[in-house]
Design a protein around this motif. Structure first.
Motif, short mmCIF file in Angstrom:
data_model
loop_
_atom_site.label_atom_id
_atom_site.label_comp_id
_atom_site.label_asym_id
_atom_site.label_seq_id
_atom_site.Cartn_x
_atom_site.Cartn_y
_atom_site.Cartn_z
N VAL A 31 -13.66 19.75 8.81
CA VAL A 31 -13.37 18.64 9.73
C VAL A 31 -11.88 18.44 9.89
N TRP A 32 -11.10 19.49 9.61
CA TRP A 32 -9.65 19.45 9.76
C TRP A 32 -9.05 18.31 8.95
N GLU A 33 -9.63 18.09 7.77
CA GLU A 33 -9.17 17.05 6.85
C GLU A 33 -9.19 15.66 7.48
N ARG A 34 -10.11 15.49 8.43
CA ARG A 34 -10.31 14.17 9.03
C ARG A 34 -11.77 13.80 8.87
N LYS A 35 -12.08 13.14 7.79
CA LYS A 35 -13.46 12.80 7.50
C LYS A 35 -13.99 11.81 8.52
N THR A 36 -15.26 12.01 8.86
CA THR A 36 -15.89 11.10 9.81
C THR A 36 -16.18 9.76 9.14
N LYS A 37 -16.10 8.74 9.94
CA LYS A 37 -16.36 7.39 9.44
C LYS A 37 -17.50 6.78 10.24
N PRO A 38 -18.30 5.94 9.60
CA PRO A 38 -19.40 5.31 10.34
C PRO A 38 -18.86 4.39 11.42
N PHE A 39 -19.62 4.30 12.52
CA PHE A 39 -19.21 3.42 13.61
C PHE A 39 -19.27 1.97 13.15
N ARG A 40 -18.29 1.22 13.54
CA ARG A 40 -18.28 -0.19 13.20
C ARG A 40 -19.02 -0.97 14.26
N GLN A 41 -19.71 -2.00 13.83
CA GLN A 41 -20.43 -2.83 14.77
C GLN A 41 -19.46 -3.58 15.68
N SER A 42 -19.81 -3.66 16.94
CA SER A 42 -18.98 -4.43 17.86
C SER A 42 -19.23 -5.92 17.63
N ALA A 43 -18.39 -6.73 18.21
CA ALA A 43 -18.54 -8.19 18.06
C ALA A 43 -19.89 -8.64 18.63
N GLU A 44 -20.32 -8.00 19.73
CA GLU A 44 -21.60 -8.37 20.32
C GLU A 44 -22.76 -8.01 19.39
#
Length: 209
Positions: free
Chosen positions: A96-109
């Protein structure tokens, strides 16, 4: 070509290269401007080839002659002393080119709906929220009045194929035909309408097989 600059500056690329003090690297990898001596014990050859000292210090170099840099490179092992777990982690990071994936954050809605106990905003609309009637609604296609009337008689939809309409036609025939009702001809008029309706559909080009 003489410089035409009135201030006496030579802006030619060739002149700039000559003025550079940084070492120039040849096609073989040798730094021709290097004044070092090979760092291999007992060797007095010019050290024009560099090699990193360790995997943890890739910007710190040994300087060797051509023969000894080849020997050094043959023995070089970037993963020397690395455990299997560390090696596996390194490979995962490289994928991943040393860029680990992160979980999507919930939107305010989404957070607002979550506070109300709703995972999907469409839930508040009930069971019809995600139902897409699409072509199931009659009247979505342009058909001649006779064919539209035929579909109404046959209890069929305008997006049905001719095969599907035929099934509805046969089902009505079984219900209305006198032979299926002990000779009762009370539905004969309705039977004639069904037969007429099927003739309209059968001869039409608006319905697929």
């Amino acid at each position: 070509m003489a410089s035409s600059d009135p201030f006496g500056f030579d802006l030619r690329v060739s002149s700039d290269k000559k003025k550079r003090t940084r070492g120039r690297r040849g096609m073989s990898g040798a730094f021709e401007t290097s004044q070092r001596v090979c760092e291999h014990p007992g060797c007095e050859e010019p050290g024009k080839y560099r090699a990193p000292k360790s995997p943890d210090s890739l910007d710190d170099f040994y300087w060797f002659c051509k023969t000894h840099v080849r020997e050094y490179n043959l023995k070089w092992n970037f993963f020397e002393g690395t455990t299997e777990e560390e090696f596996s982690e390194h490979m995962d990071n490289d994928r991943v080119w040393e860029r680990k994936t992160k979980p999507f954050r919930q939107s305010a809605e989404e957070r607002a709906w979550s506070r109300l106990g709703v995972d999907d905003p469409h839930q508040v609309l009930g069971q019809n929220a995600t139902r897409n009637p699409g072509k199931s609604i009659t009247g979505t296609r342009r058909l001649p009045p006779t064919e539209r009337r035929a579909l109404e008689i046959l209890d069929a939809k305008d997006h049905w194929t001719r095969t599907e309409i035929r099934k509805s036609y046969k089902a009505l025939i079984k219900i209305l035909h006198p032979d299926m009702n002990g000779g009762d001809r009370s539905d004969e008029e309705r039977l004639q309408e069904v037969m007429w309706a099927w003739d309209q559909v059968k001869e039409s080009r608006n319905f697929k097989e």
